[in-house]
Design a protein around this motif. Sequence first.
Motif, mmCIF file in Angstrom:
data_model
loop_
_atom_site.group_PDB
_atom_site.id
_atom_site.type_symbol
_atom_site.label_atom_id
_atom_site.label_comp_id
_atom_site.label_asym_id
_atom_site.label_seq_id
_atom_site.Cartn_x
_atom_site.Cartn_y
_atom_site.Cartn_z
ATOM 1 N N ARG A 19 4.140 1.641 4.609
ATOM 2 C CA ARG A 19 3.484 0.705 3.881
ATOM 3 C C ARG A 19 3.191 -0.585 4.378
ATOM 4 N N THR A 70 0.857 -1.306 -0.014
ATOM 5 C CA THR A 70 0.186 -0.053 -0.063
ATOM 6 C C THR A 70 0.686 1.096 -0.063
ATOM 7 N N GLN A 71 0.209 2.150 0.050
ATOM 8 C CA GLN A 71 0.840 3.721 0.326
ATOM 9 C C GLN A 71 1.237 3.740 1.665
ATOM 10 N N GLU A 118 -0.423 -0.081 -4.336
ATOM 11 C CA GLU A 118 0.441 0.842 -4.889
ATOM 12 C C GLU A 118 1.633 0.092 -5.533
ATOM 13 N N PHE A 119 1.767 -1.242 -5.222
ATOM 14 C CA PHE A 119 2.639 -2.147 -5.868
ATOM 15 C C PHE A 119 1.936 -3.461 -5.787
#
Length: 404
Positions: free
Chosen positions: A295, A264-265, A338-339
């Motif tokens: 994160r 995540t962010q 986010e990834f």
Amino acid sequence: MTRKLDLRTGRPVWYAYRAPTVPTGRLTRDIKADVAIVGMGISGAMVAEALTDAGMSVACIDRRGPLLGSTSATTALVQYEIDKPLSKLVPGIGKDRAERAWRRSRLAVTNLMARIDELGIRCNVETRQSLYLAGDVLDASGLRAEVEARRLAGIHATYLPKAELRERFGIARDSAILSHGNLALDPRKLTAGLLLTAGQRKARFYAPAEATGIASSRDEVTVATRGGPTITVSHAVLATGYELVPGFPQVPDHQVISTWAIATQPQKRMLWPDAALIWEASDPYLYLRATTDGRVICGGEDEDFTDEARRDALIAEKSDRIAAKLKRLLPRLDTAPEFAWTGSFGTTATGLPYIGTLPRLPRVHAVMGYGGNGITYSRIAAEIVRAALCGNRDSDADLFGFPR
């Protein structure tokens, strides 16, 4: 020489953080050394550091380059808890061997932390608690039995009933086991730091350099590489991860499976207490941790296949499922990925790695770390291989060697 796999696809979170560059050269002529290490991921790096520390000359090769295999895909929950619960491992390999395996795993995590500190490697390492949540492998009564099994083995663990788990961590599960002394770190920075340390002791790194064959005699080993040059050594160490060597001894319980992960962010203020490592007593299990900048890394949804195209095509679907599971577990989090990435990793029925000399090839050593304990097993491998090459025998080598 190796069975080639597309070990990972997508964008692992570790590429958001810069790791030191490990300089490599081209292998253009025949060379000699004490030891050749095939593979420059976390296992090869740990072995290289251990052997150069013992005064041996080391040459490392990798067909991709340093840090470019499955090491970058790990979520790096560095735990001593073996994938197979102690209470479940005992019936398979016996009480003495199971307890020894768990104790050695715990010692390896302690030793790894001490070595990182001693070498001054900057890899964002932090000591973390670990929460093992009740699931379909161990329910609440099973977790109580697991705590007792660990206690009898000399390994401290605390059973948390439902109410206490919710009060302390805000997690709505039937129960959990709370453990201490595990690690969270950046695997690329750790690998680079270990390789650079070995390089300061004159280890040589060659990439891309692909091993195409190994010939072993009574006195030496010759590693042939694509393009012609050879490396002549006293011993060779195969640290090729899950890309098995043709002719490798049969490992009846070995399996390579696919897994997926998201990150995540950053959201430090939304993290759970102590940012404990979390995983489930389920099959397959969800596993998660936080990075130093907040994160949340979460993985799971494992499946028993290695078809890279099929695996890669599932990244979006699996990412959504993992994010949804994470949201149910910790509703306060922003679980939007986010990834997102996927990779292959190996496992065995016992959850234990294979480490040791190959049958009929006493100068060739294999390092095969499996399951969720890859970095922990890499440390154990470095200790076992160093002992063997120094003319000693590690007291736990029989737990991991061939055959068993």
